[in-house]
Motif scaffolding. Structure first.
Motif, short mmCIF file in Angstrom:
data_model
loop_
_atom_site.label_atom_id
_atom_site.label_comp_id
_atom_site.label_asym_id
_atom_site.label_seq_id
_atom_site.Cartn_x
_atom_site.Cartn_y
_atom_site.Cartn_z
N THR A 20 10.95 7.19 9.95
CA THR A 20 10.30 7.21 8.63
C THR A 20 10.42 8.61 8.03
OG1 THR A 20 8.08 7.80 9.41
CG2 THR A 20 8.67 5.45 9.42
N SER A 44 14.37 5.12 6.89
CA SER A 44 13.44 4.66 5.86
C SER A 44 12.81 5.85 5.15
CB SER A 44 12.34 3.78 6.47
OG SER A 44 11.38 4.56 7.15
N ILE A 46 10.25 6.68 1.30
CA ILE A 46 9.69 6.16 0.06
C ILE A 46 10.66 6.35 -1.09
CG2 ILE A 46 8.52 8.30 -0.65
CD1 ILE A 46 6.12 6.48 -1.46
N THR A 68 16.48 1.87 4.04
CA THR A 68 15.50 0.96 3.46
C THR A 68 14.34 1.77 2.90
OG1 THR A 68 14.15 -1.01 3.90
CG2 THR A 68 14.22 0.65 5.62
N CYS A 70 10.42 2.41 2.35
CA CYS A 70 9.15 2.11 3.03
C CYS A 70 8.10 3.12 2.63
CB CYS A 70 9.34 2.11 4.54
SG CYS A 70 7.82 1.80 5.47
N ASP A 71 6.98 2.64 2.14
CA ASP A 71 5.81 3.47 1.88
C ASP A 71 4.88 3.30 3.08
OD1 ASP A 71 3.43 4.62 1.12
OD2 ASP A 71 3.30 3.62 -0.82
N VAL A 72 4.84 4.30 3.95
CA VAL A 72 4.11 4.14 5.21
C VAL A 72 2.62 4.00 5.01
CG1 VAL A 72 5.87 5.33 6.57
CG2 VAL A 72 3.97 6.64 5.60
N ASP A 77 4.48 -2.73 4.16
CA ASP A 77 5.78 -2.07 4.17
C ASP A 77 6.21 -1.74 5.60
OD1 ASP A 77 5.60 -2.10 1.40
OD2 ASP A 77 6.32 -0.03 1.19
N VAL A 78 5.27 -1.27 6.42
CA VAL A 78 5.61 -0.89 7.79
C VAL A 78 5.91 -2.13 8.62
CG1 VAL A 78 4.85 0.35 9.84
CG2 VAL A 78 4.24 1.20 7.58
N ALA A 80 7.18 -4.88 7.46
CA ALA A 80 8.51 -5.30 7.01
C ALA A 80 9.60 -4.41 7.61
CB ALA A 80 8.58 -5.27 5.48
N LEU A 81 9.30 -3.11 7.77
CA LEU A 81 10.25 -2.19 8.38
C LEU A 81 10.56 -2.61 9.81
CD1 LEU A 81 11.87 0.49 8.39
CD2 LEU A 81 9.73 1.64 9.01
N THR A 84 12.75 -5.68 9.70
CA THR A 84 14.11 -5.31 9.32
C THR A 84 14.87 -4.71 10.49
OG1 THR A 84 13.46 -4.90 7.01
CG2 THR A 84 15.48 -3.82 7.79
#
Length: 278
Positions: A20, A44, A46, A68, A70-72, A77-78, A80-81, A84
Motif C-alpha cells: 500500500t 496500490s 490512493i 490498483t 486503494c484508500d486504506v 477498499d482494503v 477489495a485489495l 484482487t
C-alpha cells in the motif's frame, strides 16, 4: 509447520506481495525491491497515476506488477485489495506491506484541529488496522506469510507538535507487537519498521507555525534523511530472519535506547530542544 514456503530462510524471494502507498517513497522502494527479488507485486495507492508509474518502472526492469487504487482508510477498499490480490496471484499474498501514510504537524495539542487528528489516524493507524484485519486471517489459514507494518521512530520519540502523527505510529507499533504474539507458531511473521527521516513525500501538507520551526525542521531532515532503498533492503532481510523490530538508523537506535533507559529525562529534553528551536 511451514516456516518458509520460499526455500531456506529467504521468505522474500519470489514472494507475491501487496504494497500500500506504492506510488512513491518507501512504498515504491518496497515494490521495486520485491519485484527485483523475483516476486509479483500488487502496487496500490490512493493516487492511481502514481501507482501506475511504479508498475511501469517494474515492467521496464523486467518484473511483474499490477496497479490498483486503494484508500486504506476505507475498509471496503482494503477488502477489495485482498480479493484482487488473490485473483491475480491465484492464492493469498505471501507478503503484505502496510505502508500508506501521511504526515501532519506543527501545532500543539488543543490548537491542532480535530479534523487533523481524524485524517491522520484514519490513514496511518486505521489503514494498518484494516490491512492486518483483512490479510492476517488469510495468511493464518494458508499457514505462511509475512506482514510488514511501516511505523516510524515517532512511535517512541514523541516529539512535540506532532501529536496526531506520534499517536498514529505508536498505535502501529503496539498493533504489530500484539499481532506478532497472536501469530506466533502459525508460520506468519510480523515486522514493524521504525525509521527516522527517509526521503519520501510524506511531509506534503505538514505546516510548521513559524520560520524558526521551519528552519529547525529543514535542518533535522537534512541530518536524518536517508534514501529509502537501503532501508527497504534491510527491512526485507529482517523479514527473512524473522525479526519483529527494524530500527534502521543510528539516531533512531539512540532515541529508542534513550527513551527506554531514561524516559522522563528524555521527555524533558525533547521539550527543551523544541522551545530552543523557536
Amino acid at each position: 509447520m511451514r516456516l518458509n514456503p520460499f526455500g531456506g530462510s529467504r521468505r522474500t524471494r519470489q514472494a507475491d506481495a501487496v504494497v500500500t502507498g506504492a506510488g512513491s517513497g518507501i512504498g515504491r522502494a518496497f515494490a521495486i525491491e520485491l519485484a527485483q527479488r523475483g516476486g509479483r507485486v500488487i502496487c496500490s495507492d490512493i493516487d492511481g497515476d502514481r501507482a501506475r508509474e511504479t508498475v511501469e518502472m517494474i515492467d521496464d526492469a523486467g518484473g511483474k506488477a499490477f496497479d490498483t487504487v486503494c484508500d486504506v482508510s476505507r475498509m471496503p477498499d482494503v477488502a477489495a485489495l485482498a480479493d484482487t490480490a488473490e485473483q491475480w496471484f491465484g492464492k493469498p499474498a505471501d507478503i503484505v506491506i502496510n505502508n500508506a501514510g501521511i504526515g501532519r504537524g506543527g501545532t500543539v495539542i488543543g490548537d491542532a484541529p480535530l479534523s487533523e487528528w481524524h485524517q491522520v489516524l484514519d490513514v496511518n493507524l486505521w489503514g494498518v488496522i484494516h490491512g492486518c484485519h483483512v490479510f492476517a486471517p488469510r495468511m493464518r489459514a494458508a499457514g505462511h506469510g509475512a506482514i510488514v507494518n511501516v511505523a516510524s521512530a515517532a512511535a517512541f520519540a514523541a516529539g512535540p507538535r506532532m501529536a496526531a502523527y506520534n499517536v498514529s505510529k505508536a498505535g502501529v507499533l503496539a498493533l504489530s507487537e500484539t499481532l506478532a504474539a497472536e501469530l506466533a507458531g502459525t508460520g506468519v511473521s510480523v515486522t514493524v519498521l521504525c525509521p527516522t527521516g527517509v526521503k519520501t513525500n510524506i511531509l506534503e501538507g505538514v505546516s510548521l507555525p513559524d520560520d524558526a520551526m521551519s528552519r529547525w525542521g529543514e535542518r533535522l531532515l537534512r541530518w536524518t534523511e536517508r534514501p529509502p532503498a537501503p532501508i527497504i533492503r534491510g527491512t526485507l532481510d529482517a523479514v527473512d530472519r524473522g525479526r519483529l523490530y527494524v530500527v534502521p538508523q543510528v539516531e533512531a537506535k539512540l532515541i529508542w535506547q534513550s527513551k527506554r533507559l531514561l524516559p522522563e529525562p528524555y521527555t524533558r529534553a525533547a521539550g527543551l530542544l523544541e522551545r530552543l528551536a523557536r
